[in-house]
Design an enzyme around this catalytic site. Sequence first.
Site: not given
Ligand SMILES: [Zn+2]
Length: 324
Positions: A189, A267
């Site tokens: 990420e 998320d």
């Molecule tokens: Zn996460």
Amino acid sequence: MPLKAELHCHIEGAAAPELVIRQAQKYGKDTSPYIQNGSFVWHDFTSFLAAYDFSADLFRTEEDYARLADHYLTSLARDGAIYSEVFTSPDHAIRAGLSPKAYTDALGEGMLRAKAKTGIEGRMIVTGVRHVGVESIEQAARFAARCGNPLVTGFGVAGDERMGEMEDYVRAFEIAREAGLGITIHAGELTGWETVQAALDHIRPSRIGHGVRAIENPDLVRRIADEGIVLECCPGSNIALKVYESFADHPFPALQAAGCKVTLNSDDPPYFWTSLKREYDIAAEHFAMNEKALAAVTKTAIEAAFVDRKTKTALLARLNGPAR
Ligand SMILES: [Zn+2]
């Protein structure tokens, strides 16, 4: 409306502004620096963490956590979700003055309340936090392995990817694997493809949290596709945190076209001004996915879910059932 399922959401980061305002009233706190016009406000990583910590601190008792899980899963179900896995964090429990067991059971109780109202199935993935350190991650794994809550079905590691090395977490994941828990880890990420490769080499997860930066290495993309690794993609989060400039730059369609199994997730939804529903809307609008393609994403998520065979079969049957 397509049926939905979510695999990647941090429960403390899922507290909706209206719930945070209610909790702030309960504890006599002023939300105005963090919530304006019904939305969280932040402008950089420091102010994001300040808002996150302020809200997390408003969940202190077992009833608070039950209300949090109930509120989130009920709102998901209203948006068409039939399945939800949330990341839980024993470190948050300890900070709140609760035992990890009391915290986990309270969240489980909230999930069952939401299920009684809406039918949504919920499960928990206990996570260790990288920037808290290896010892606390192993402690979280040991807790996950023996906590005895039937809704705890997975173990993961979240937190700042730039801290620590994948090798450091091998022991924690072995503890979880031996206990029969599903394995997922955040990688690729904020860091590049290398962390995704290291996760596959050392941790052998069936799913990667995010993983989108794998796109930077075509051999790795092929490996993810060949090994059937599922990517828990969170496009709205990636744009909010400026991992990519715009949805047009997001690799979700390219990963999918390369044969990778991709899912849609929110998320830390209200912090990123998103929701699971909005992620599906983003995919429709920016990734040219029609209803059938979105339904296939939900199916991928259910197939990758950390849930017993019987429940999985029932969920898949709901997907194939008559349209609502
Ligand atoms: Zn996460």
